[in-house]
Design a protein around this motif. Structure first.
Motif, PDB file in Angstrom:
ATOM      1  N   ILE A 237     -13.259   9.723  -6.814  1.00 27.01           N
ATOM      2  CA  ILE A 237     -12.881   8.309  -6.906  1.00 27.01           C
ATOM      3  C   ILE A 237     -11.583   8.174  -7.685  1.00 27.01           C
ATOM      4  N   ARG A 238     -11.508   8.843  -8.828  1.00 25.35           N
ATOM      5  CA  ARG A 238     -10.289   8.771  -9.640  1.00 25.35           C
ATOM      6  C   ARG A 238      -9.094   9.327  -8.872  1.00 25.35           C
ATOM      7  N   GLU A 239      -9.310  10.449  -8.179  1.00 22.55           N
ATOM      8  CA  GLU A 239      -8.225  11.090  -7.442  1.00 22.55           C
ATOM      9  C   GLU A 239      -7.704  10.184  -6.326  1.00 22.55           C
ATOM     10  N   ARG A 240      -8.638   9.614  -5.556  1.00 20.22           N
ATOM     11  CA  ARG A 240      -8.221   8.736  -4.454  1.00 20.22           C
ATOM     12  C   ARG A 240      -7.560   7.475  -4.983  1.00 20.22           C
ATOM     13  N   SER A 241      -8.126   6.890  -6.043  1.00 21.23           N
ATOM     14  CA  SER A 241      -7.583   5.654  -6.601  1.00 21.23           C
ATOM     15  C   SER A 241      -6.166   5.860  -7.102  1.00 21.23           C
ATOM     16  N   GLU A 242      -5.952   6.942  -7.839  1.00 18.91           N
ATOM     17  CA  GLU A 242      -4.618   7.217  -8.367  1.00 18.91           C
ATOM     18  C   GLU A 242      -3.617   7.471  -7.241  1.00 18.91           C
ATOM     19  N   ALA A 243      -4.078   8.135  -6.176  1.00 14.94           N
ATOM     20  CA  ALA A 243      -3.173   8.445  -5.061  1.00 14.94           C
ATOM     21  C   ALA A 243      -2.721   7.176  -4.348  1.00 14.94           C
ATOM     22  N   VAL A 244      -3.646   6.255  -4.068  1.00 14.84           N
ATOM     23  CA  VAL A 244      -3.243   5.049  -3.322  1.00 14.84           C
ATOM     24  C   VAL A 244      -2.442   4.101  -4.210  1.00 14.84           C
ATOM     25  N   MET A 245      -2.748   4.059  -5.512  1.00 15.47           N
ATOM     26  CA  MET A 245      -1.948   3.214  -6.397  1.00 15.47           C
ATOM     27  C   MET A 245      -0.519   3.730  -6.487  1.00 15.47           C
ATOM     28  N   LYS A 246      -0.373   5.042  -6.540  1.00 13.63           N
ATOM     29  CA  LYS A 246       0.967   5.625  -6.563  1.00 13.63           C
ATOM     30  C   LYS A 246       1.689   5.346  -5.244  1.00 13.63           C
ATOM     31  N   GLN A 247       0.982   5.486  -4.134  1.00 10.48           N
ATOM     32  CA  GLN A 247       1.562   5.266  -2.821  1.00 10.48           C
ATOM     33  C   GLN A 247       2.104   3.853  -2.666  1.00 10.48           C
ATOM     34  N   LEU A 248       1.422   2.875  -3.267  1.00 13.10           N
ATOM     35  CA  LEU A 248       1.798   1.473  -3.103  1.00 13.10           C
ATOM     36  C   LEU A 248       2.510   0.895  -4.319  1.00 13.10           C
ATOM     37  N   GLY A 249       2.908   1.752  -5.252  1.00 10.72           N
ATOM     38  CA  GLY A 249       3.665   1.284  -6.406  1.00 10.72           C
ATOM     39  C   GLY A 249       2.853   0.501  -7.414  1.00 10.72           C
ATOM     40  N   LEU A 250       1.566   0.817  -7.529  1.00 12.88           N
ATOM     41  CA  LEU A 250       0.682   0.077  -8.436  1.00 12.88           C
ATOM     42  C   LEU A 250       0.210   0.911  -9.629  1.00 12.88           C
ATOM     43  N   ALA A 251       0.753   2.106  -9.783  1.00 10.73           N
ATOM     44  CA  ALA A 251       0.255   3.017 -10.819  1.00 10.73           C
ATOM     45  C   ALA A 251       0.337   2.410 -12.220  1.00 10.73           C
ATOM     46  N   ASP A 252       1.348   1.606 -12.466  1.00  9.99           N
ATOM     47  CA  ASP A 252       1.520   1.015 -13.804  1.00  9.99           C
ATOM     48  C   ASP A 252       0.558  -0.139 -14.070  1.00  9.99           C
ATOM     49  N   TYR A 253      -0.223  -0.524 -13.060  1.00 12.91           N
ATOM     50  CA  TYR A 253      -1.088  -1.701 -13.200  1.00 12.91           C
ATOM     51  C   TYR A 253      -2.573  -1.350 -13.100  1.00 12.91           C
ATOM     52  N   LYS A 254      -2.898  -0.075 -13.221  1.00 12.41           N
ATOM     53  CA  LYS A 254      -4.282   0.327 -12.976  1.00 12.41           C
ATOM     54  C   LYS A 254      -5.268  -0.306 -13.962  1.00 12.41           C
ATOM     55  N   ASN A 255      -4.812  -0.629 -15.166  1.00 11.86           N
ATOM     56  CA  ASN A 255      -5.703  -1.232 -16.163  1.00 11.86           C
ATOM     57  C   ASN A 255      -5.520  -2.745 -16.275  1.00 11.86           C
ATOM     58  N   THR A 256      -4.776  -3.328 -15.351  1.00 10.58           N
ATOM     59  CA  THR A 256      -4.483  -4.754 -15.389  1.00 10.58           C
ATOM     60  C   THR A 256      -5.567  -5.549 -14.664  1.00 10.58           C
ATOM     61  N   ASP A 257      -5.922  -6.694 -15.225  1.00 13.33           N
ATOM     62  CA  ASP A 257      -6.831  -7.626 -14.554  1.00 13.33           C
ATOM     63  C   ASP A 257      -6.155  -8.098 -13.265  1.00 13.33           C
ATOM     64  N   PRO A 258      -6.791  -7.943 -12.096  1.00 10.66           N
ATOM     65  CA  PRO A 258      -6.156  -8.352 -10.837  1.00 10.66           C
ATOM     66  C   PRO A 258      -5.657  -9.795 -10.829  1.00 10.66           C
ATOM     67  N   SER A 259      -6.346 -10.672 -11.575  1.00  4.88           N
ATOM     68  CA  SER A 259      -5.923 -12.076 -11.586  1.00  4.88           C
ATOM     69  C   SER A 259      -4.576 -12.258 -12.264  1.00  4.88           C
ATOM     70  N   ARG A 260      -4.143 -11.270 -13.033  1.00  2.25           N
ATOM     71  CA  ARG A 260      -2.847 -11.349 -13.717  1.00  2.25           C
ATOM     72  C   ARG A 260      -1.712 -10.746 -12.894  1.00  2.25           C
ATOM     73  N   LEU A 261      -2.032 -10.180 -11.760  1.00  2.00           N
ATOM     74  CA  LEU A 261      -1.002  -9.635 -10.885  1.00  2.00           C
ATOM     75  C   LEU A 261      -0.376 -10.749 -10.054  1.00  2.00           C
TER      76      LEU A 261
END
Length: 283
Positions: free
Chosen positions: A122-146
């Motif tokens: 789960i961690r591996e897949r999550s980190e890969a797709v966040m990196k792919q879509l430029g979201l790596a810096d927001y992994k700990n951010t509340d989605p409502s704040r995006l």
């Protein structure tokens, strides 16, 4: 795409659907095939049945009559429903409809946890797709704040983590500003280059340029089904379905009505500039 002997990944045969307590059919007699690696735009006016069609592809709705198969599976078989939804992922118009976690990483992990994917994967897949879509810096951010654009990218990330073979975008850019929409289009293009099938539900004229094929719905039926170039050269397909063609095509058609003939294949703004320059320079 050269379909050849390939079997369709999504197939509909004489499909009818209507919502509870409604006499009117939302979809009537739909025959449609989608193939792996295609980018298909599904266009139509309000009430034409676009979103209903999308939900039938993802087993969120089930036909009243006719047959739907998704990757060879029957949505009426309860054992296959979750696998259909995994392989044909859906990105909705409103990204908040897909937000369930307290952080972006939680959002992506949710579907994987339901699949029983081990925590390290789960961690591996999550980190890969966040990196792919430029979201790596927001992994700990509340989605409502995006921003709305990043929330939509997060919704796409959640779908991609499930490792689908096709992604259905149900007017996924309609609530975004132009810059955010461009980022989503780039993500769609990247997925398509990787061989994924893209089904893009839209009523926006400029969005059909991204597709290879267009299926036009009118009053719950398939009014036209052909290449995007065919639709733009034969723009009455769009007008008859209550859709505006893209800007360049509208200008071409308007000039034609005034007796100024441009090439029928003049379908983009670049070609419009070239032809108008040639026309004005010759006078």
């Amino acid at each position: 795409m050269e379909k050849g002997a390939d079997k369709p990944i999504i197939s509909m045969r004489n499909v009818f659907f209507r919502y509870d307590n409604q006499e009117k059919w939302a979809l009537k007699g739909i025959d449609l095939d989608i193939y792996q690696g295609e980018w298909v735009a599904v266009a139509g006016g309000n009430g034409s049945g676009k979103s209903t069609l999308a939900r039938l592809m993802n087993a969120l709705l089930f036909p009243v009559e006719g047959e739907v198969t998704v990757f060879g599976k029957n949505p009426f078989n309860k054992k296959d429903v979750w696998d259909i939804r995994r392989q044909a992922g859906m990105v909705f118009q409103n990204p908040d409809e897909q937000s369930v976690g307290q952080t972006a990483a939680d959002d992506i992990a949710f579907g994987l946890e339901n699949l029983g994917v081990p925590e390290p994967e789960i961690r591996e897949r999550s980190e890969a797709v966040m990196k792919q879509l430029g979201l790596a810096d927001y992994k700990n951010t509340d989605p409502s704040r995006l921003s709305p654009g990043r929330r939509q990218l997060l919704a796409i990330a959640g779908v991609l983590a499930m490792e689908p073979k096709a992604v259905i975008f149900d007017e996924a850019c309609s609530m975004l500003d132009p810059l955010a929409a461009q980022n989503v289009y780039r993500a769609m293009c990247k997925l398509h280059r990787q061989g994924m099938a893209i089904i893009h539900i839209t009523h926006e004229p400029e969005e059909i340029y991204w597709a290879q094929r267009i299926v036009i719905l009118r009053e719950g039926t398939v009014f036209a089904n052909g290449t995007v170039r065919e639709a733009l050269e034969n723009s009455y397909w769009l007008y008859e379905a209550g859709l505006l063609p893209p800007f360049a095509v509208r200008i071409r058609d308007g000039l034609f009505r005034e007796g100024i003939r441009l090439s029928p294949d003049m379908t983009t703004e670049d070609r419009l500039r070239e032809e108008l320059w040639t026309l004005l320079s010759s006078k």
